[in-house]
Enzyme design. Sequence first.
Site, PDB file in Angstrom:
ATOM      1  N   THR A  18      -2.251   0.762   0.855  1.00  0.00           N
ATOM      2  CA  THR A  18      -1.155   1.339   0.085  1.00  0.00           C
ATOM      3  C   THR A  18       0.183   0.687   0.410  1.00  0.00           C
ATOM      4  O   THR A  18       1.169   0.927  -0.279  1.00  0.00           O
ATOM      5  CB  THR A  18      -1.045   2.855   0.312  1.00  0.00           C
ATOM      6  OG1 THR A  18      -1.004   3.125   1.714  1.00  0.00           O
ATOM      7  CG2 THR A  18      -2.231   3.581  -0.297  1.00  0.00           C
TER       8      THR A  18
ATOM      9  N   HIS B 187       0.792  -2.223  10.280  1.00  0.00           N
ATOM     10  CA  HIS B 187       1.725  -2.103  11.396  1.00  0.00           C
ATOM     11  C   HIS B 187       0.929  -1.752  12.653  1.00  0.00           C
ATOM     12  O   HIS B 187      -0.291  -1.537  12.602  1.00  0.00           O
ATOM     13  CB  HIS B 187       2.830  -1.084  11.107  1.00  0.00           C
ATOM     14  CG  HIS B 187       2.351   0.305  10.782  1.00  0.00           C
ATOM     15  ND1 HIS B 187       1.805   1.152  11.716  1.00  0.00           N
ATOM     16  CD2 HIS B 187       2.346   0.993   9.613  1.00  0.00           C
ATOM     17  CE1 HIS B 187       1.493   2.296  11.155  1.00  0.00           C
ATOM     18  NE2 HIS B 187       1.795   2.238   9.871  1.00  0.00           N
TER      19      HIS B 187
ATOM     20  N   HIS C   4      -1.821   0.815  12.956  1.00  0.00           N
ATOM     21  CA  HIS C   4      -3.129   0.605  12.327  1.00  0.00           C
ATOM     22  C   HIS C   4      -4.114  -0.138  13.228  1.00  0.00           C
ATOM     23  O   HIS C   4      -5.300  -0.210  12.910  1.00  0.00           O
ATOM     24  CB  HIS C   4      -2.978  -0.268  11.062  1.00  0.00           C
ATOM     25  CG  HIS C   4      -2.217   0.374   9.950  1.00  0.00           C
ATOM     26  ND1 HIS C   4      -1.170  -0.245   9.307  1.00  0.00           N
ATOM     27  CD2 HIS C   4      -2.354   1.589   9.351  1.00  0.00           C
ATOM     28  CE1 HIS C   4      -0.696   0.547   8.361  1.00  0.00           C
ATOM     29  NE2 HIS C   4      -1.394   1.665   8.373  1.00  0.00           N
TER      30      HIS C   4
ATOM     31  N   LYS D  80      -0.832  13.235   6.627  1.00  0.00           N
ATOM     32  CA  LYS D  80       0.323  13.220   5.734  1.00  0.00           C
ATOM     33  C   LYS D  80       0.782  14.651   5.462  1.00  0.00           C
ATOM     34  O   LYS D  80      -0.023  15.572   5.338  1.00  0.00           O
ATOM     35  CB  LYS D  80      -0.010  12.534   4.405  1.00  0.00           C
ATOM     36  CG  LYS D  80      -0.553  11.118   4.577  1.00  0.00           C
ATOM     37  CD  LYS D  80       0.424  10.202   5.267  1.00  0.00           C
ATOM     38  CE  LYS D  80      -0.178   8.842   5.547  1.00  0.00           C
ATOM     39  NZ  LYS D  80       0.695   7.992   6.356  1.00  0.00           N
TER      40      LYS D  80
ATOM     41  N   ARG E 222       1.195  11.397  -1.431  1.00  0.00           N
ATOM     42  CA  ARG E 222       1.636  10.005  -1.474  1.00  0.00           C
ATOM     43  C   ARG E 222       2.038   9.623  -2.894  1.00  0.00           C
ATOM     44  O   ARG E 222       1.492  10.118  -3.867  1.00  0.00           O
ATOM     45  CB  ARG E 222       0.506   9.077  -1.028  1.00  0.00           C
ATOM     46  CG  ARG E 222       0.241   9.118   0.462  1.00  0.00           C
ATOM     47  CD  ARG E 222      -0.756   8.055   0.821  1.00  0.00           C
ATOM     48  NE  ARG E 222      -1.005   7.995   2.253  1.00  0.00           N
ATOM     49  CZ  ARG E 222      -1.743   7.064   2.834  1.00  0.00           C
ATOM     50  NH1 ARG E 222      -2.312   6.138   2.099  1.00  0.00           N
ATOM     51  NH2 ARG E 222      -1.913   7.059   4.132  1.00  0.00           N
TER      52      ARG E 222
ATOM     53  N   GLN F 186     -14.569   8.909   0.606  1.00  0.00           N
ATOM     54  CA  GLN F 186     -14.775   8.187   1.867  1.00  0.00           C
ATOM     55  C   GLN F 186     -16.196   8.410   2.383  1.00  0.00           C
ATOM     56  O   GLN F 186     -16.812   7.491   2.941  1.00  0.00           O
ATOM     57  CB  GLN F 186     -13.752   8.618   2.918  1.00  0.00           C
ATOM     58  CG  GLN F 186     -13.894   7.808   4.221  1.00  0.00           C
ATOM     59  CD  GLN F 186     -12.759   8.029   5.183  1.00  0.00           C
ATOM     60  OE1 GLN F 186     -11.622   8.270   4.772  1.00  0.00           O
ATOM     61  NE2 GLN F 186     -13.033   7.946   6.474  1.00  0.00           N
TER      62      GLN F 186
ATOM     63  N   ASP G  46      -7.478  10.851  13.285  1.00  0.00           N
ATOM     64  CA  ASP G  46      -7.145  11.614  12.094  1.00  0.00           C
ATOM     65  C   ASP G  46      -8.225  11.495  11.021  1.00  0.00           C
ATOM     66  O   ASP G  46      -8.230  12.245  10.049  1.00  0.00           O
ATOM     67  CB  ASP G  46      -5.793  11.162  11.529  1.00  0.00           C
ATOM     68  CG  ASP G  46      -5.795   9.703  11.090  1.00  0.00           C
ATOM     69  OD1 ASP G  46      -6.524   8.898  11.700  1.00  0.00           O
ATOM     70  OD2 ASP G  46      -5.070   9.364  10.145  1.00  0.00           O
TER      71      ASP G  46
ATOM     72  N   LYS H   7       7.260   7.507  19.407  1.00  0.00           N
ATOM     73  CA  LYS H   7       6.053   7.189  18.654  1.00  0.00           C
ATOM     74  C   LYS H   7       5.743   5.707  18.780  1.00  0.00           C
ATOM     75  O   LYS H   7       6.612   4.862  18.626  1.00  0.00           O
ATOM     76  CB  LYS H   7       6.227   7.577  17.182  1.00  0.00           C
ATOM     77  CG  LYS H   7       4.932   7.522  16.384  1.00  0.00           C
ATOM     78  CD  LYS H   7       5.113   8.108  14.997  1.00  0.00           C
ATOM     79  CE  LYS H   7       3.808   8.097  14.224  1.00  0.00           C
ATOM     80  NZ  LYS H   7       3.958   8.667  12.875  1.00  0.00           N
TER      81      LYS H   7
ATOM     82  N   LYS I 229       7.138   2.384  16.579  1.00  0.00           N
ATOM     83  CA  LYS I 229       8.337   2.724  15.819  1.00  0.00           C
ATOM     84  C   LYS I 229       9.569   2.152  16.519  1.00  0.00           C
ATOM     85  O   LYS I 229       9.712   2.255  17.739  1.00  0.00           O
ATOM     86  CB  LYS I 229       8.489   4.247  15.691  1.00  0.00           C
ATOM     87  CG  LYS I 229       7.452   4.887  14.785  1.00  0.00           C
ATOM     88  CD  LYS I 229       7.678   4.520  13.329  1.00  0.00           C
ATOM     89  CE  LYS I 229       6.716   5.270  12.421  1.00  0.00           C
ATOM     90  NZ  LYS I 229       6.918   4.938  11.002  1.00  0.00           N
ATOM     91  N   THR I 230      10.459   1.551  15.745  1.00  0.00           N
ATOM     92  CA  THR I 230      11.698   0.997  16.267  1.00  0.00           C
ATOM     93  C   THR I 230      12.871   1.668  15.552  1.00  0.00           C
ATOM     94  O   THR I 230      12.678   2.510  14.681  1.00  0.00           O
ATOM     95  CB  THR I 230      11.773  -0.521  16.015  1.00  0.00           C
ATOM     96  OG1 THR I 230      11.921  -0.753  14.606  1.00  0.00           O
ATOM     97  CG2 THR I 230      10.508  -1.220  16.492  1.00  0.00           C
TER      98      THR I 230
END
Length: 391
Positions: A23, A28, A31, A65, A69, A154, A175, A210, A213-214
């Site tokens: 998506t 990142h 993943h 989520k 989305r 799935q 998850d 997290k 994350k930046t």
Amino acid sequence: DEPGLRVKLAEGPQKFYIGVDPTGPSLHIGHLVPIYASAHLQKAGHQPIILMGGGTARIGDPSGKTELRQMISYAQIDKNIASQKPQISKLIDFDNTNALLANNADWLAPLNYIDFLRDIGRHFSVNRMLTFEAYKQRLEKGLSFIEFNYQLLQSYDFLELYRREGCILQIGGDDQWGNIVAGMELIRRVESAETYGLTFPLVTRSDGKKMGKTEKGALFLDSSLTSVYDFYQYWRNVPDADVERFFLTFTFLSVEECRALGAAEGSDINKSKERLAYEVTALLHGEKEAVKAREGAKAAFSGGGDKSGIPSEKIGKAELEAGINILDLFSRTSLCSSKSEARRLVLQGGARVNDVKIEDAEALIGMADAVDGELMLKAGKKRFFRIELTD
């Protein structure tokens, strides 16, 4: 059935799969743990099937989520898949191996809805589905019917890969546990066969931030979204307590070497962090880019090294001679995404130009501020951007 899975893997090469969500245009760091696990299994002789969710991305996975989305076009999904494959190839060897790249759109897109409900939907209990955390969380804010179908699709993926490839294991983040278990149960009901699931917990940092994350958002593998320099610097600045764990998780160094590097103390732990940053960057961006980022970091922080590794942009001298507002200057770089963000940075005392603090949001930066034909912008303590001046 962990003992059963251990026995199965010890019997010889097995086929397993991991689903990848297309998506977005780039993977990142969040993943990557299941993909690293896939690489380890491949190195141990097992066959990975990387399943791109070209079909399921048309709906969207509600797992993890808090809201629905945004739908994206089929063309964008295909484009995302094309851009993600080279990123996955950094860890999974598709050349001269039995690794397989598949797309679930191949079997989901042609499905007849009525037949699917008769043949597959009848095996699912709504009450059972609502016990899974992903659905319970979403029910509080509203769960769309289209998302409710995701688990069926799935699960059907696992069934199809079992039938087509003899795939007996699905791996993913924790998850995905509910979806993976649902697939195992579907295969048991339809094929009377036993399959397995293996999940990994979300990687967290010891400082509570997290993972991946930046200040600028997610740590993407696409260098147009996260520069290689910023990628390198992220790993260089992880907490001391995380060094050993991140070596073990995100590199392929031996366990002994990972533990030794993580056990370093004092100034040596900084050397270990530099090694961690280099190893992860070299894996995911190549050795040449890793060296360039390392030299850029040295140039930024100690005055040595090659500055070309620092993110940069060219500006004509004529434009600078006319003067550029400090907010405009910072907001046109990757240091600030907007003028309002640049204003906060300046007013909080975090903006520097060639190591001179700028605290006036109306300040004009001109040729007098340049040193050796460049402006070195700094945001906070560790983020740099280089402005090269051209004729």
